[in-house]
Design an enzyme around this catalytic site. Structure first.
Site, PDB file in Angstrom:
ATOM      1  CE1 TYR A  26      -3.864   2.302   1.137  1.00  0.00           C
ATOM      2  CE2 TYR A  26      -2.226   3.230   2.630  1.00  0.00           C
ATOM      3  CZ  TYR A  26      -3.454   3.301   2.008  1.00  0.00           C
ATOM      4  OH  TYR A  26      -4.290   4.359   2.268  1.00  0.00           O
ATOM      5  CG  PHE A  29       8.200   5.402   6.330  1.00  0.00           C
ATOM      6  CD1 PHE A  29       9.518   5.163   6.665  1.00  0.00           C
ATOM      7  CD2 PHE A  29       7.673   6.666   6.565  1.00  0.00           C
ATOM      8  CE1 PHE A  29      10.311   6.164   7.220  1.00  0.00           C
ATOM      9  CE2 PHE A  29       8.446   7.666   7.118  1.00  0.00           C
ATOM     10  CZ  PHE A  29       9.766   7.422   7.447  1.00  0.00           C
ATOM     11  CG  ASN A  84     -12.227   3.806   7.629  1.00  0.00           C
ATOM     12  OD1 ASN A  84     -11.668   4.635   8.337  1.00  0.00           O
ATOM     13  ND2 ASN A  84     -13.169   4.131   6.768  1.00  0.00           N
ATOM     14  CD  GLN A  98      -2.890  -7.657  47.824  1.00  0.00           C
ATOM     15  OE1 GLN A  98      -2.496  -6.717  48.512  1.00  0.00           O
ATOM     16  NE2 GLN A  98      -3.954  -8.395  48.146  1.00  0.00           N
ATOM     17  CD  GLU A 143      -2.148   0.657   8.191  1.00  0.00           C
ATOM     18  OE1 GLU A 143      -2.070   1.535   7.324  1.00  0.00           O
ATOM     19  OE2 GLU A 143      -2.407  -0.525   7.942  1.00  0.00           O
ATOM     20  CG  ASN A 172      -2.022   6.041  18.243  1.00  0.00           C
ATOM     21  OD1 ASN A 172      -2.368   5.537  17.170  1.00  0.00           O
ATOM     22  ND2 ASN A 172      -1.720   5.309  19.300  1.00  0.00           N
ATOM     23  CD  GLU A 173       0.693  11.721  18.233  1.00  0.00           C
ATOM     24  OE1 GLU A 173       1.225  11.469  19.326  1.00  0.00           O
ATOM     25  OE2 GLU A 173       0.825  10.981  17.222  1.00  0.00           O
TER      26      GLU A 173
END
Length: 384
Positions: A125, A158, A241, A280, A365, A368-369
């Site tokens: 892609y 990339f 998407n 724990q 893809e 995240n920003e």
């Protein structure tokens, strides 16, 4: 893997079992060696395609498995328990195959889908460029119309699978600046003028090649265009998407493997006269890791369902799922490394590889920003 297979149908449980067997038998035993040697196991990818994983979303009449997005996120999560790098490449390959099935004409499907579904031909892609990453609509690669042909010139950056792949879905500018001036093309590896940069030296994802794709006057017939002129950006975004869900699922699988390894490790190690697993404080850490993964998994599956049903909110949910699952997956893998102490830093335990592989999922893809931008736009658009 019980956390992965809850609330699934019988068909999905069978799919998970087959895919998990493949991941543990064909991927996990070799993942460290592939990473260290930067080896791209094309033969193993073709074995995965023999199970129907080369055309997960391609319709059966065109040679694919015809599975849903809900099935797909299960497939890629499970594969990633064996090797996130190979699972992620398979997600990208399937994105390419889906785009050709969804937007191609009959002749294009006949030409490329059989090879993609069998993985005799691999797919890449090509959207990102050296100067156009997050702002993909600013891409500069051009496709000039010359009679019955287009001539493509530009550089893509990339690109996963570049050089090894035989089919490249390339976004190029055919008209004015902006998203409406972009069209999509299918380029083949042997097309004159197509070349590749060196394999990039990367932090992770070393089991798959990443190269520049250089288009130096690549001349192709007009029937290589996918969809109409100007449809390329929409095609690219719709492909992403599903691609975002695939990468989110790979983060879940890698992190689940890191959590499972931590449980086994803490059960066999002692400190101050007791098993580490009985402390724990460490139990609370494990509980948080499992809870966060379960929450991320639920969001990924909700987004997959929205994409399957054509929900208009699907792009926003896919962005939410990608952001949350990739952040969570990386955090869980990093916590697993800490639980292993110094051994987590050694390559032979496999934890540091998972951490390195999952880090890039927060970038590719769509960073995240950018996922936050997509979500915020959806929340505020009615107030403008």
């Amino acid at each position: 893997m019980s956390a992965v297979t809850t609330t699934l149908t019988e068909d999905q449980l069978a799919l998970a079992e087959v895919t998990l067997d493949f991941a543990q038998e064909q991927l996990a035993p070799h993942a460290l060696t592939w990473d260290q040697n930067k080896h791209f196991p094309v033969d193993v990818i073709r074995r995965a395609a023999g199970l129907g994983l080369g055309g997960v979303y391609v319709r059966e009449k065109h040679g694919g498995s015809g599975l849903s997005r809900g099935d797909g996120v299960l497939v890629f999560e499970t594969l990633a328990t064996g090797c996130p790098s190979i699972a992620a490449y398979l997600s990208i390959h399937n994105m390419v195959a889906w785009m050709i099935d969804r937007y191609g004409d009959h002749a294009q499907r006949e030409r490329w889908l059989p090879g993609l579904c069998s993985a005799a031909t691999l797919g890449s892609y090509c959207l990102t460029e050296p100067g156009a990453g997050s702002d993909a609509a600013a891409l500069r690669t051009r496709a000039e119309r010359q009679g019955d042909h287009y001539v493509l010139t530009g550089v893509k950056q990339f690109i996963s699978g570049a050089g090894a792949a035989g089919v490249y879905v390339v976004m190029a500018r055919t008209n004015e600046p902006g998203a409406d001036g972009i069209s999509a093309f299918v380029i083949e590896r042997d097309d004159p003028g197509l070349s590749f940069g060196p394999n990039e030296r990367k932090m992770g994802w070393n089991a798959q090649p990443t190269r520049q794709v250089v288009l130096d006057g690549v001349r192709v017939p007009a029937d290589r265009r996918l969809g109409a002129e100007g449809d390329g950006f929409r095609i690219a975004m719709n492909g992403l998407n599903g691609g975002r869900l695939g990468i989110a699922a790979c983060s879940l699988g890698g992190a689940q493997s890191a959590l499972d390894r931590s449980l086994s490790y803490l059960a066999t190690r002692e400190a101050f006269g007791t098993r580490l697993l009985d402390a724990q404080a460490l139990q609370f850490r494990l509980a948080d890791m499992a809870t966060e993964l379960a929450a991320a998994r639920a969001l990924v599956r909700q987004a997959a369902e929205s994409l399957d049903t054509g929900d208009p909110l699907a792009p926003r949910l896919c962005a939410m799922a990608k952001r949350f699952a990739t952040d969570t997956g990386y955090a869980v893998a990093d916590a697993a490394l800490q639980l292993h102490g110094g051994y987590g830093y050694l390559s032979e335990y496999g934890i540091e590889k998972i951490v390195r592989d999952l880090r890039v999922h927060q970038i590719l893809e769509g960073t995240n920003e950018v996922m936050r931008v997509i979500v915020a736009r959806g929340l505020t658009e009615t107030l403008r």
